[in-house]
Design a protein around this motif. Sequence first.
Motif, mmCIF file in Angstrom:
data_model
loop_
_atom_site.group_PDB
_atom_site.id
_atom_site.type_symbol
_atom_site.label_atom_id
_atom_site.label_comp_id
_atom_site.label_asym_id
_atom_site.label_seq_id
_atom_site.Cartn_x
_atom_site.Cartn_y
_atom_site.Cartn_z
ATOM 1 N N PRO A 12 1.295 -1.440 0.165
ATOM 2 C CA PRO A 12 -0.405 0.283 0.357
ATOM 3 C C PRO A 12 1.274 1.188 -0.009
ATOM 4 O O PRO A 12 1.951 1.533 0.177
ATOM 5 C CB PRO A 12 -0.299 -0.451 1.288
ATOM 6 C CG PRO A 12 -0.971 -1.556 1.522
ATOM 7 C CD PRO A 12 0.496 -2.294 1.426
ATOM 8 N N LYS A 13 0.634 2.184 -0.809
ATOM 9 C CA LYS A 13 0.882 3.186 -0.903
ATOM 10 C C LYS A 13 0.166 4.506 -0.572
ATOM 11 O O LYS A 13 -1.215 4.239 -0.640
ATOM 12 C CB LYS A 13 1.443 3.620 -2.421
ATOM 13 C CG LYS A 13 2.870 2.325 -2.330
ATOM 14 C CD LYS A 13 3.421 2.249 -3.664
ATOM 15 C CE LYS A 13 2.733 1.887 -4.526
ATOM 16 N NZ LYS A 13 2.689 0.375 -4.434
ATOM 17 N N VAL A 14 1.001 6.077 -0.208
ATOM 18 C CA VAL A 14 -0.140 6.675 -0.040
ATOM 19 C C VAL A 14 0.545 8.452 -1.598
ATOM 20 O O VAL A 14 1.757 8.573 -1.133
ATOM 21 C CB VAL A 14 0.316 7.475 1.186
ATOM 22 C CG1 VAL A 14 -0.518 8.554 1.149
ATOM 23 C CG2 VAL A 14 -0.751 6.036 2.572
ATOM 24 N N VAL A 98 -3.541 3.702 -1.583
ATOM 25 C CA VAL A 98 -4.863 3.927 -1.058
ATOM 26 C C VAL A 98 -5.107 4.735 -0.815
ATOM 27 O O VAL A 98 -6.602 4.507 0.009
ATOM 28 C CB VAL A 98 -4.892 2.597 -0.121
ATOM 29 C CG1 VAL A 98 -3.926 1.062 -0.422
ATOM 30 C CG2 VAL A 98 -3.041 3.074 0.991
ATOM 31 N N TYR A 325 7.268 1.458 4.804
ATOM 32 C CA TYR A 325 6.739 1.410 5.838
ATOM 33 C C TYR A 325 6.372 2.667 5.968
ATOM 34 O O TYR A 325 5.361 3.486 6.603
ATOM 35 C CB TYR A 325 6.392 0.479 6.256
ATOM 36 C CG TYR A 325 5.443 0.249 7.900
ATOM 37 C CD1 TYR A 325 4.141 0.808 7.496
ATOM 38 C CD2 TYR A 325 6.299 0.512 8.964
ATOM 39 C CE1 TYR A 325 3.380 0.655 8.396
ATOM 40 C CE2 TYR A 325 5.231 0.673 9.650
ATOM 41 C CZ TYR A 325 3.645 0.655 9.677
ATOM 42 O OH TYR A 325 2.452 0.937 10.584
ATOM 43 N N THR A 328 5.475 5.884 3.943
ATOM 44 C CA THR A 328 4.169 5.651 3.533
ATOM 45 C C THR A 328 2.593 6.118 5.179
ATOM 46 O O THR A 328 2.598 6.738 4.607
ATOM 47 C CB THR A 328 3.657 4.056 3.731
ATOM 48 O OG1 THR A 328 3.787 3.937 2.153
ATOM 49 C CG2 THR A 328 1.767 4.162 3.218
ATOM 50 N N LEU A 329 3.759 5.968 5.835
ATOM 51 C CA LEU A 329 3.394 6.318 7.231
ATOM 52 C C LEU A 329 3.179 7.323 7.192
ATOM 53 O O LEU A 329 2.043 8.851 7.838
ATOM 54 C CB LEU A 329 3.613 5.694 9.086
ATOM 55 C CG LEU A 329 3.121 4.525 8.930
ATOM 56 C CD1 LEU A 329 3.717 3.874 10.176
ATOM 57 C CD2 LEU A 329 1.561 4.759 8.591
ATOM 58 N N LEU A 332 0.608 9.149 5.370
ATOM 59 C CA LEU A 332 -0.838 8.779 5.452
ATOM 60 C C LEU A 332 -0.562 9.820 6.941
ATOM 61 O O LEU A 332 -2.312 10.459 7.027
ATOM 62 C CB LEU A 332 -1.064 7.557 6.418
ATOM 63 C CG LEU A 332 -2.138 7.324 6.547
ATOM 64 C CD1 LEU A 332 -3.065 7.376 4.977
ATOM 65 C CD2 LEU A 332 -2.580 6.000 7.073
ATOM 66 N N GLN A 346 -5.240 3.316 7.972
ATOM 67 C CA GLN A 346 -3.799 2.593 8.863
ATOM 68 C C GLN A 346 -3.875 1.053 9.301
ATOM 69 O O GLN A 346 -3.910 0.237 9.094
ATOM 70 C CB GLN A 346 -3.165 2.731 9.477
ATOM 71 C CG GLN A 346 -1.840 3.004 9.900
ATOM 72 C CD GLN A 346 -1.207 2.887 11.144
ATOM 73 O OE1 GLN A 346 -1.119 4.305 11.302
ATOM 74 N NE2 GLN A 346 0.112 3.230 12.149
ATOM 75 N N VAL A 350 -3.002 0.047 4.970
ATOM 76 C CA VAL A 350 -1.620 -0.504 5.333
ATOM 77 C C VAL A 350 -1.342 -1.307 6.765
ATOM 78 O O VAL A 350 0.045 -2.407 5.941
ATOM 79 C CB VAL A 350 -1.488 1.115 5.956
ATOM 80 C CG1 VAL A 350 -0.143 1.237 5.824
ATOM 81 C CG2 VAL A 350 -1.655 1.905 5.155
ATOM 82 N N ASP A 351 -1.016 -1.592 7.570
ATOM 83 C CA ASP A 351 -0.709 -2.414 9.441
ATOM 84 C C ASP A 351 -0.256 -3.945 8.359
ATOM 85 O O ASP A 351 0.651 -4.690 8.516
ATOM 86 C CB ASP A 351 -1.291 -2.101 9.631
ATOM 87 C CG ASP A 351 -0.704 -0.612 10.632
ATOM 88 O OD1 ASP A 351 0.411 0.142 10.087
ATOM 89 O OD2 ASP A 351 -1.075 -0.616 11.305
ATOM 90 N N TYR A 354 2.227 -4.774 5.014
ATOM 91 C CA TYR A 354 3.689 -4.517 5.044
ATOM 92 C C TYR A 354 3.784 -5.555 6.739
ATOM 93 O O TYR A 354 4.764 -6.233 6.365
ATOM 94 C CB TYR A 354 3.934 -3.308 6.180
ATOM 95 C CG TYR A 354 4.069 -2.509 4.773
ATOM 96 C CD1 TYR A 354 5.172 -1.988 4.144
ATOM 97 C CD2 TYR A 354 2.434 -1.193 4.358
ATOM 98 C CE1 TYR A 354 5.012 -1.055 3.287
ATOM 99 C CE2 TYR A 354 3.229 -0.934 3.551
ATOM 100 C CZ TYR A 354 4.288 -0.783 3.089
ATOM 101 O OH TYR A 354 4.604 0.599 1.946
#
Length: 358
Positions: A12-14, A98, A325, A328-329, A332, A346, A350-351, A354
């Motif tokens: 997942p990416k932002v 995402v 990760y 990405t966080l 987010l 998340q 996301v979590d 990963y």
Amino acid sequence: MALEPHVIHALPKVALHDHLDGGVRPQTLLDIAAEVGHTLPAGDAESLGDWFFEAADSGTLVRYLETFDHTIAVMQRAEDLRRIAREFVEDQAADGVVYAEARWAPEQHLAGGLSLSEAVEAVRDGLAEGMIAASNAGQTIVARQIVSAMRQNDRGLEIAELAVAHRRDLVGGFDIAGPELGFPPERLGEAFRYLQRHNLPYTIHAGEADGLESIWQAVQLMRADRIGHGVRIIDDVEPGDHGEWRVGELAAYIRDRRIALEVCPTSNLQTGIAPTYAQHPFGVLDQLGFTLTVSCDNRLMSGTTLTEEFTHLSSAFGYGVDDLYRFTLNALDAAFLSGPERANLQRDVVDPAYMLVN
């Protein structure tokens, strides 16, 4: 070791910094141009995509921006804005994104008779259709639009008012775009004060074509929530005599307050920020603890995807899954999305993904 593209694609990416008019599909350009009578520089999708990349790969922001004459020309009708916004979401979802923010300037899309509000509503409808289409395909994505004002014009307050009025039409925030050099953020100070009074977040393009003064104005005068690009903050960082780095006061302020930088590596190479990915300021800024996010800027002009951006960074700096990760966080956390929506993405999307890789 560098991560393989298929691994990055699956994660997942932002995407925080992606221009709607910079990510039009070449075939869509051809389709709409034929309907509206606009002449394009190539007659098939592959050649047209190549032309955009080569024209943008000139090393100057001014030449880079000229390519938008063609994409904006096919985005003047409501149905075309809606289609391009829908495809924006579909393409991001297909790349494993995402959450995506589509930034664009409504004032550039009025030649066909649309009002500013009608243009925003057309993009709203397209984003909504794209999210439904992605969901039907089993892909999770949340999309928002970032309404931009062109910094060389005098419509900043009007566009800020537009963004606030349409905050329930998938408008996540506000931005200023266009030529940075010679058009500092303080020119639109009235717009930013209006946004502050109405509690709408905003990001500001700064530190791409101009330097530290532009970044300082964006952060200290305009109180930007995020900085679009911002990579020229490296000018406030100097190597010491013993391998350490001296971080200047402005750079330390941005780092210590975790003001997110929306970094677009390939675009930065095209506009002359760095000659190679390995020489991009990203590595040093990350080492020093800046809050970095990764985006594409303009997927058409840069011939890229977010998967490819992360692949380049992984190859240049040895980033692994834990680093992706972390970035990405960062993105987010900085997203113009409600706290509960960020937490849900998340926790639910996301979590788990990963954790499976690790």
